[in-house]
Design a protein around this motif. Structure first.
Motif, PDB file in Angstrom:
ATOM      1  N   CYS A 114       0.843  -1.199   0.000  1.00 17.57           N
ATOM      2  CA  CYS A 114       0.000   0.000   0.000  1.00 17.57           C
ATOM      3  C   CYS A 114       0.876   1.245   0.000  1.00 17.57           C
ATOM      4  O   CYS A 114       1.814   1.345   0.777  1.00 17.57           O
ATOM      5  CB  CYS A 114      -0.913   0.013   1.222  1.00 17.57           C
ATOM      6  N   CYS A 120      -8.727   4.025  -2.905  1.00 16.47           N
ATOM      7  CA  CYS A 120      -9.761   3.153  -2.344  1.00 16.47           C
ATOM      8  C   CYS A 120     -10.837   3.980  -1.645  1.00 16.47           C
ATOM      9  O   CYS A 120     -12.030   3.678  -1.727  1.00 16.47           O
ATOM     10  CB  CYS A 120      -9.143   2.146  -1.381  1.00 16.47           C
ATOM     11  N   PRO A 172      -4.598   1.291   5.620  1.00 17.53           N
ATOM     12  CA  PRO A 172      -6.019   1.639   5.498  1.00 17.53           C
ATOM     13  C   PRO A 172      -6.859   0.849   6.506  1.00 17.53           C
ATOM     14  O   PRO A 172      -6.628  -0.335   6.723  1.00 17.53           O
ATOM     15  CB  PRO A 172      -6.365   1.223   4.065  1.00 17.53           C
ATOM     16  N   ARG A 280      -5.033  -4.996  -2.053  1.00 17.27           N
ATOM     17  CA  ARG A 280      -6.291  -5.433  -1.431  1.00 17.27           C
ATOM     18  C   ARG A 280      -6.721  -6.783  -1.987  1.00 17.27           C
ATOM     19  O   ARG A 280      -6.724  -6.971  -3.203  1.00 17.27           O
ATOM     20  CB  ARG A 280      -7.366  -4.370  -1.669  1.00 17.27           C
TER      21      ARG A 280
HETATM   22  S1  SF4 Z   1      -4.950   0.224  -0.383  1.00 20.44           S
HETATM   23 FE1  SF4 Z   1      -5.847   2.220  -0.895  1.00 20.44          FE
HETATM   24  S2  SF4 Z   1      -4.274   3.708  -0.311  1.00 20.44           S
HETATM   25 FE2  SF4 Z   1      -3.264   1.696  -0.376  1.00 20.44          FE
HETATM   26  S3  SF4 Z   1      -2.400   1.603  -2.465  1.00 20.44           S
HETATM   27 FE3  SF4 Z   1      -4.434   0.607  -2.538  1.00 20.44          FE
HETATM   28  S4  SF4 Z   1      -5.836   2.265  -3.173  1.00 20.44           S
HETATM   29 FE4  SF4 Z   1      -3.923   3.265  -2.488  1.00 20.44          FE
END
Ligand code: SF4
Lengths: 341, 215
Positions: A114, A120, A172, A280
């Motif tokens: 991340c 997101c 996050p 994610r």
């Molecule tokens: S989790 Fe959210 S903040 Fe982290 S890289 Fe992915 S989109 Fe960007």
């Protein structure tokens, strides 16, 4: 309410019955008038009531989500569709996808990858129809010093020109869909509960807005509509579900639902689809071939605030040391096209 | 005077009630207008859109790589300044040779560890030559992007390849400008750029107060 007439020892007047009763009459009359005026003042916000601010009889008599029959549910979904049409002029599709058999959702987030870009956050807002002003966002991206994991001093308002910043890392946080959810336990009216696929949902028509659940959540995942939510009609996502992203009203709680209107029909959540780094990961933990199953089995995993016993279905994981190739290699030449370059 | 002394409480109540009913001070909501979110923030496309075909575009014409390389042989040793493809800057750590990845004889393919060809649209086989743990994680889905459906039985899954996120000639994932940060109530002006502290809730009521010095 009235002040004592002629307090003893005030001196001067010697009370004469007729005068006293006249004064008393005036006093009490004025007090009564003031009381009536105060009542009118208290009721005066009713003058600002708009059509639709008060529930219709049908809305008022609506049963709890779990007690509705299929026919009643269909009627309610139709009503919501009409309301959305009236309020936003948008033709929407209101569904109520049931939990899938043999599916329990979990969410993984790779903190090695991340970069804190917050895409997101905004994909979630675009998908789930939360208020734009005042602003409601389900995901908070915490920025922390490398080498520490102190959520108390974490900063989610970072405003860097470029991320990731070299000495920071990003985590996050959103609803963890706990298997032992404190928010569900504290709700006095059972407006929030855990579904068989692990998603904790809210019946926005049953919520009384007491905000107990917001206080009970150790992850600050719940958001309250302090005012009538504001959404521009062209920003409204018309793919709606009763338990997730249908427009909310003032005075109710809302939160991340793992995009259940998407995930219960097999799609990936909006925050995952948009993540540029692939940090994610989402899937069915009961399926041994799923990505999340592999991650839980083979990667190093941790959960946030494990000590509070919430058993989250949202976990963080990280990669082996050295698998981040952008960590500069000591002494490696930055050779490009040869000696001269 | 004695009238005022006796009736001040009901009079005060009346005055208060009048103020409430007549509402002479209009309510001004502290909630500001929503701020527009840039389109890229919700764009699900990967950061790169490689063609996955061995094409090279010059002056509007598209050539197959082998169109030239069949005729013009490249020198064997590649640690030299390029005379063609000068837009490519190879900055891939210790990997400094073109033919570590590109096939020395068939430029429409990559090369594996045994000199065999890897098709142009299978870059993960090439990257996996060196990046074993990442390749393993990518295969199992713990590394890399997936778009579409988590349940392959219900819809298409789009598994992104290495070079849809990484530039093969400069692989680190780049930094980027973050999307706008939270401003929960959308109240008042946001913090000046570079300011990392908390918002001062009182500051919004002194709208003209100069922003605290940024550092
Ligand atoms: S989790 Fe959210 S903040 Fe982290 S890289 Fe992915 S989109 Fe960007």
């Amino acid at each position: 309410m009235a002040p004592p007439e002629n307090p003893p020892g005030a001196g001067g007047d010697v009370a004469r019955p007729a005068e006293v009763s006249r004064r008393g009459f005036l006093t009490q009359g004025a007090a009564a008038a003031a009381g009536l005026a105060a009542l009118a003042a208290a009721l005066s916000p009713l003058r600002h009531l708009k059509e639709g601010d008060l529930p219709t009889a049908e809305e008022f008599l609506q049963k709890h989500y779990k007690e509705m029959t299929a026919a009643e549910k269909a009627r309610v979904l139709g009503r919501i569709q009409e309301q959305v049409k009236k309020r936003y002029g948008v033709t929407s599709q209101v569904n109520d996808p049931p939990p899938l058999d043999g599916v329990e959702f979990v969410y993984g987030l790779n903190i090695s990858r991340c970069i804190g870009c917050r895409k997101c956050v905004h994909a979630c807002v675009a998908e789930n129809n939360p208020s734009r002003a005042p602003e409601i966002q389900y995901i908070r991206v915490l920025e922390m010093e490398k080498g520490s994991i102190d959520v108390e001093t974490a900063n989610h308002r970072y405003d860097a020109s470029q991320v990731p910043r070299p000495d920071k890392w990003y985590m996050p946080v959103q609803c963890h869909q706990c298997a032992n959810p404190p928010c569900v336990k504290v709700c006095p009216v059972e407006a929030t509960w855990q579904e068989p696929d692990g998603i904790t949902v809210i019946d926005y028509d049953w919520c009384i807005g007491c905000r107990y659940c917001e206080a009970a959540c150790p992850y600050w995942a719940r958001r309250f509509n302090f005012t009538e939510p504001q959404i521009e009609p062209d920003q409204l996502n018309p793919d709606l579900a009763y338990l997730s992203n249908r427009p909310r009203q003032k005075g109710v709680m809302e939160k991340c639902t793992f995009c259940l209107h998407r995930t219960r029909v097999g799609k990936l959540p909006a925050c995952l689809e948009v993540c540029p780094t692939g940090s994610r990961k989402f899937g069915n933990v009961l399926d041994p071939t799923s990505e999340v199953h592999y991650i839980l089995k083979h990667k190093r995993v941790f959960i946030l605030k494990a000590d509070v016993g919430t058993l989250p279905r949202f976990f963080y994981y990280f990669d082996e040391r050295g698998s981040r190739y952008h960590d500069p290699l000591e002494g490696a030449g930055q050779a490009t096209h040869g000696e001269g370059a | 005077m004695s009238f005022l002394r006796s009736f001040w409480v009901p009079l005060a109540l009346l005055a208060g009630a009048l103020v409430l009913v007549l509402d002479p001070v209009p309510f001004v909501s502290p909630v500001a207008r929503p701020v527009p979110v840039p389109d890229w923030a919700t764009n699900t496309n990967p950061v790169r859109q490689p063609k996955l075909v061995p094409h090279y575009v010059v002056a509007g014409f598209t050539y197959q790589c082998s169109d030239c390389h069949r005729i013009i042989p490249s020198p064997r040793e590649t640690q030299r300044r390029l005379t063609q493809h000068t837009d490519i800057e190879l900055n891939h750590g210790l990997n400094t040779r073109c033919f570590n990845c590109h096939h020395p004889h068939n430029r429409d393919a990559f090369v594996d560890d045994f000199g065999e060809e890897i098709p142009w649209n299978q870059p993960q086989q090439l990257c996996g030559k060196c990046h074993g743990p990442v390749y393993r994680d990518w295969e199992h889905g713990s590394h890399g992007r997936l778009n579409g459906y988590w349940d392959a039985g219900r819809g298409p899954q789009l598994k992104r390849r290495c070079i849809e996120c990484h530039d093969p000639h400069h692989p680190p994932f780049g930094s980027m400008t973050p999307a706008p940060g939270p401003d929960t109530l959308r109240m008042g002006p946001s913090l000046p750029p570079g300011h990392e502290g908390r918002r001062d809730p009182l500051r919004i009521y002194s709208a003209q107060a100069p922003p605290t010095a940024s550092h």
